[in-house]
Design an enzyme around this catalytic site. Structure first.
Site, mmCIF file in Angstrom:
data_model
loop_
_atom_site.group_PDB
_atom_site.id
_atom_site.type_symbol
_atom_site.label_atom_id
_atom_site.label_comp_id
_atom_site.label_asym_id
_atom_site.label_seq_id
_atom_site.Cartn_x
_atom_site.Cartn_y
_atom_site.Cartn_z
ATOM 1 N N ARG A 103 16.330 7.921 27.853
ATOM 2 C CA ARG A 103 15.915 7.317 26.582
ATOM 3 C C ARG A 103 16.754 6.084 26.263
ATOM 4 O O ARG A 103 16.259 5.076 25.822
ATOM 5 C CB ARG A 103 16.051 8.336 25.453
ATOM 6 C CG ARG A 103 14.857 9.274 25.373
ATOM 7 C CD ARG A 103 15.016 10.276 24.268
ATOM 8 N NE ARG A 103 16.156 11.139 24.508
ATOM 9 C CZ ARG A 103 16.146 12.460 24.367
ATOM 10 N NH1 ARG A 103 15.053 13.068 23.965
ATOM 11 N NH2 ARG A 103 17.220 13.182 24.603
ATOM 12 N N LYS A 132 12.080 24.345 34.075
ATOM 13 C CA LYS A 132 11.419 25.666 34.085
ATOM 14 C C LYS A 132 10.403 25.807 32.959
ATOM 15 O O LYS A 132 9.386 26.479 33.111
ATOM 16 C CB LYS A 132 12.464 26.775 33.990
ATOM 17 C CG LYS A 132 13.415 26.600 32.829
ATOM 18 C CD LYS A 132 14.837 26.972 33.196
ATOM 19 C CE LYS A 132 15.795 26.420 32.172
ATOM 20 N NZ LYS A 132 17.149 26.330 32.580
ATOM 21 N N GLY A 135 31.139 25.752 24.062
ATOM 22 C CA GLY A 135 30.142 25.034 24.872
ATOM 23 C C GLY A 135 29.279 25.934 25.746
ATOM 24 O O GLY A 135 28.560 25.450 26.608
ATOM 25 N N LYS A 176 11.980 31.616 33.529
ATOM 26 C CA LYS A 176 12.356 31.867 34.942
ATOM 27 C C LYS A 176 11.605 33.070 35.489
ATOM 28 O O LYS A 176 11.165 33.078 36.645
ATOM 29 C CB LYS A 176 13.871 32.076 35.035
ATOM 30 C CG LYS A 176 14.653 30.856 34.579
ATOM 31 C CD LYS A 176 16.117 31.177 34.338
ATOM 32 C CE LYS A 176 16.804 30.070 33.579
ATOM 33 N NZ LYS A 176 18.127 30.425 33.084
ATOM 34 N N GLY A 222 24.703 24.695 34.761
ATOM 35 C CA GLY A 222 25.862 23.798 34.854
ATOM 36 C C GLY A 222 25.565 22.660 35.819
ATOM 37 O O GLY A 222 24.679 22.760 36.668
HETATM 38 N N1 LIG Z 1 21.821 21.917 32.328
HETATM 39 C C1 LIG Z 1 21.646 22.956 33.149
HETATM 40 O O1 LIG Z 1 22.580 23.654 33.495
HETATM 41 C C2 LIG Z 1 20.270 23.257 33.682
HETATM 42 C C3 LIG Z 1 20.114 24.343 34.564
HETATM 43 C C4 LIG Z 1 18.851 24.617 35.097
HETATM 44 C C5 LIG Z 1 17.776 23.839 34.710
HETATM 45 N N2 LIG Z 1 17.957 22.833 33.821
HETATM 46 C C6 LIG Z 1 16.779 22.034 33.429
HETATM 47 O O2 LIG Z 1 16.947 20.700 33.905
HETATM 48 C C7 LIG Z 1 16.342 19.775 33.012
HETATM 49 C C8 LIG Z 1 17.397 18.769 32.554
HETATM 50 O O3 LIG Z 1 18.420 19.464 31.904
HETATM 51 P P1 LIG Z 1 19.755 18.716 31.397
HETATM 52 O O4 LIG Z 1 20.693 19.813 31.004
HETATM 53 O O5 LIG Z 1 20.198 17.714 32.389
HETATM 54 O O6 LIG Z 1 19.213 18.005 30.086
HETATM 55 P P2 LIG Z 1 19.971 16.923 29.187
HETATM 56 O O7 LIG Z 1 21.418 16.906 29.480
HETATM 57 O O8 LIG Z 1 19.507 17.156 27.796
HETATM 58 O O9 LIG Z 1 19.368 15.539 29.711
HETATM 59 C C9 LIG Z 1 18.044 15.160 29.516
HETATM 60 C C10 LIG Z 1 17.886 13.729 29.981
HETATM 61 O O10 LIG Z 1 16.523 13.374 29.879
HETATM 62 C C11 LIG Z 1 16.388 12.189 29.137
HETATM 63 N N3 LIG Z 1 15.169 12.268 28.375
HETATM 64 C C12 LIG Z 1 14.772 13.280 27.556
HETATM 65 N N4 LIG Z 1 13.560 12.995 27.041
HETATM 66 C C13 LIG Z 1 13.200 11.798 27.533
HETATM 67 C C14 LIG Z 1 12.069 10.957 27.349
HETATM 68 N N5 LIG Z 1 11.064 11.302 26.553
HETATM 69 N N6 LIG Z 1 12.025 9.782 28.017
HETATM 70 C C15 LIG Z 1 13.050 9.413 28.810
HETATM 71 N N7 LIG Z 1 14.147 10.175 29.035
HETATM 72 C C16 LIG Z 1 14.213 11.345 28.392
HETATM 73 C C17 LIG Z 1 17.620 12.091 28.257
HETATM 74 O O11 LIG Z 1 17.874 10.721 27.964
HETATM 75 P P3 LIG Z 1 19.162 10.257 27.096
HETATM 76 O O12 LIG Z 1 20.366 10.657 27.876
HETATM 77 O O13 LIG Z 1 19.032 8.763 27.030
HETATM 78 O O14 LIG Z 1 19.025 10.919 25.772
HETATM 79 C C18 LIG Z 1 18.686 12.721 29.161
HETATM 80 O O15 LIG Z 1 19.228 11.756 30.003
HETATM 81 C C19 LIG Z 1 15.752 20.636 31.887
HETATM 82 O O16 LIG Z 1 14.412 20.905 32.162
HETATM 83 C C20 LIG Z 1 16.569 21.911 31.952
HETATM 84 O O17 LIG Z 1 15.881 23.045 31.453
HETATM 85 C C21 LIG Z 1 19.162 22.523 33.304
#
Ligand SMILES: NC(=O)c1ccc[n+]([C@@H]2O[C@H](COP(=O)([O-])OP(=O)(O)OC[C@H]3O[C@@H](n4cnc5c(N)ncnc54)[C@H](OP(=O)(O)O)[C@@H]3O)[C@@H](O)[C@H]2O)c1
Length: 446
Positions: free
Chosen positions: A47, A108, A190, A208, A305
């Site tokens: 974003r 997911k 966190g 999941k 993570g």
């Molecule tokens: N975190 C984990 O441990 C984990 C584990 C398993 C699966 N997942 C999955 O992996 C995916 C990503 O997770 P995450 O933890 O990395 O999420 P996050 O930290 O919230 O990051 C989301 C990213 O997507 C961008 N974004 C969101 N909406 C957008 C839009 N409409 N247009 C353009 N960019 C957009 C955000 O941009 P900005 O940075 O500019 O705001 C951010 O960079 C999710 O589906 C989550 O369920 C995560």
């Protein structure tokens, strides 16, 4: 060295930046040596272009939206890491697949609801749609079920699928503090989001589970058919009582093949303390598969993570890089082609068979204990144990309508049906011997 695999990353949050760090700063050279071609991030989108993310994105083409990246990026594979069930994540994934790009995702929520449509698009367009990171983060369970275990008829798949809940249940066990206090501490440290409802309410685990069900049983993904109950109602009294009886309480996701269809359920569950799953503590996840030839298989590891999730995404990218597009080999998203998936048939929860833990506040009057046992017997339920507990903080002030004190009682049943337990508890409530609502927790046979 052959041509690089050009990667378009949508989402530069925890996972997206983890993928960049893993490829560009740490393991990229080793991976290129293994593959004979490098993995190169070439285009990104998020974003906010100017946010400091701790990684250098100046060398990548920038796109303002996931849809633009999927449509116009000079890429071989589109990686969806923005999150969300619908909206730009879904639209861009469809665009990428229609364009013939392979897709890797950790999303997911999107797959739990739209996987059948997306898998169809992928297979029609000859694309891979890989999602190892979407189920239990760093645990390689998707490939295990799809490949190594695919000769088995799977009877049940279950596990601890949400690290936040397991962290909280472990902390409640160790510290004896109530849910709200433990949640606040988990947020401060966190381990829980500011809005924890997806995690503690069981939704994340259900996303999941929906995918595990399709992988294991070859049925269409059916998130809406999952029975979901979160951990909000678990009290320190439940945890202590379960512990004294030799059990731990875990939020489990369970998919089970029965004669009436498939049970999919996410709920707090009693498991024996000494069992392998009972010993999985903290943020750790585990997934267990019961297969007819392999027997019981259990994988334990980090379910979320930056590092573990990037590990699974990069593993999928490596698989993508190995695909020989010219060989015209049909790729399937699940364990079989999407048009061979059977419609999902939901087994009614009232037919679920198992043991039950019930905690109720029983009026401290002669005959009430026996009345409860009699009601249970009337519904064909035999009791393994019925124990009067000392008052916990939560139950201290309880009195019945006549002002008589109520004492907590914990019942463990032998195997019975959900219907029998529900009806027996309704009758016990109507008899007026108990104060408040009984708390019922299912016991999983292992
Ligand atoms: N975190 C984990 O441990 C984990 C584990 C398993 C699966 N997942 C999955 O992996 C995916 C990503 O997770 P995450 O933890 O990395 O999420 P996050 O930290 O919230 O990051 C989301 C990213 O997507 C961008 N974004 C969101 N909406 C957008 C839009 N409409 N247009 C353009 N960019 C957009 C955000 O941009 P900005 O940075 O500019 O705001 C951010 O960079 C999710 O589906 C989550 O369920 C995560």
């Amino acid at each position: 060295m052959n041509e690089p695999l050009k990667i378009g990353l949508a989402g530069l949050g925890t996972v997206g930046c983890g993928v960049i760090r893993m490829l560009d700063q740490n393991n990229g050279e080793d991976i290129a040596r293994k593959l004979g071609r490098p993995l190169k991030v070439t285009a990104v989108c998020a974003r906010d272009k100017n946010k400091d993310r701790g990684v250098d994105i100046s060398g990548y083409s920038w796109f303002n939206t996931p849809e633009e990246l999927a449509k116009s990026g000079d890429i071989d594979v589109y990686v969806e890491l923005t999150g969300g069930t619908d909206g730009p994540a879904l639209e861009a994934t469809k665009i990428a697949l229609k364009r013939g790009l392979d897709v890797v995702t950790a999303n997911k929520a999107m797959l739990a609801v739209h996987s059948t449509v997306l898998a169809k698009l992928a297979e029609e367009n000859g694309c891979a749609l890989l999602f190892e990171a979407a189920v239990a983060g760093g645990i390689p369970i998707v490939k295990s079920i799809k490949e190594s275990l695919s000769g088995n008829s799977i009877q049940r798949v279950y596990g601890i699928l949400n690290g936040t809940c397991n962290y909280m249940m472990t902390a409640m066990q160790n510290e004896g503090k109530p849910f709200d206090e433990i949640l606040k501490a988990a947020q401060d440290e966190g381990y829980a989001e500011a809005d924890p409802s997806f995690d503690v309410g069981g939704i994340d685990a259900a996303h999941k589970l929906a995918l595990l069900t399709t992988l294991s049983f070859g049925t269409e993904t059916s998130f809406d058919d999952i029975y979901i109950e979160g951990i909000e109602k678990i009290t320190p009294e439940d945890i202590k009582a379960a512990d004294d009886l030799g059990y731990r309480i875990k939020l489990l996701g369970v998919a089970l093949k029965t004669d009436e269809g498939i049970e999919q359920r996410v709920h707090p569950t009693l498991v024996p303390s000494e069992s392998a799953i009972g010993q999985v503590s903290g943020v750790t996840n585990c997934v267990c598969v019961d297969g007819d030839y392999v027997g019981k298989v259990m994988q334990v590891g980090p379910g979320a993570g930056e590092g573990p999730t990037a590990s699974s995404v990069v593993g999928d990218l490596i698989e993508t890089a190995r695909i020989d597009k010219s060989a015209n080999v049909k790729k399937t998203v699940f364990s079989m082609p999407v048009d061979k998936l059977a419609p999902y048939q939901r087994a009614p929860l009232k037919a679920h068979e198992g043991g039950y833990y019930v905690r109720l506040n029983l009026s401290d009057r002669p005959g009430t204990f026996a009345a409860v046992a009699t009601r249970m017997a009337e519904f064909g339920i035999s009791l393994e144990s019925i124990v009067q507990r000392s008052h916990g903080t939560e139950t201290d002030e309880k009195v019945d309508a006549a002002g008589v004190a109520a004492a907590p009682v914990v019942i463990i049943t032998h195997d019975t049906t959900e219907q029998a337990v529900s009806e027996a508890l309704k009758a016990i409530e109507e008899d007026g011997h108990i104060v408040g609502q009984p708390n019922m927790i299912r016991i999983e046979r292992l």
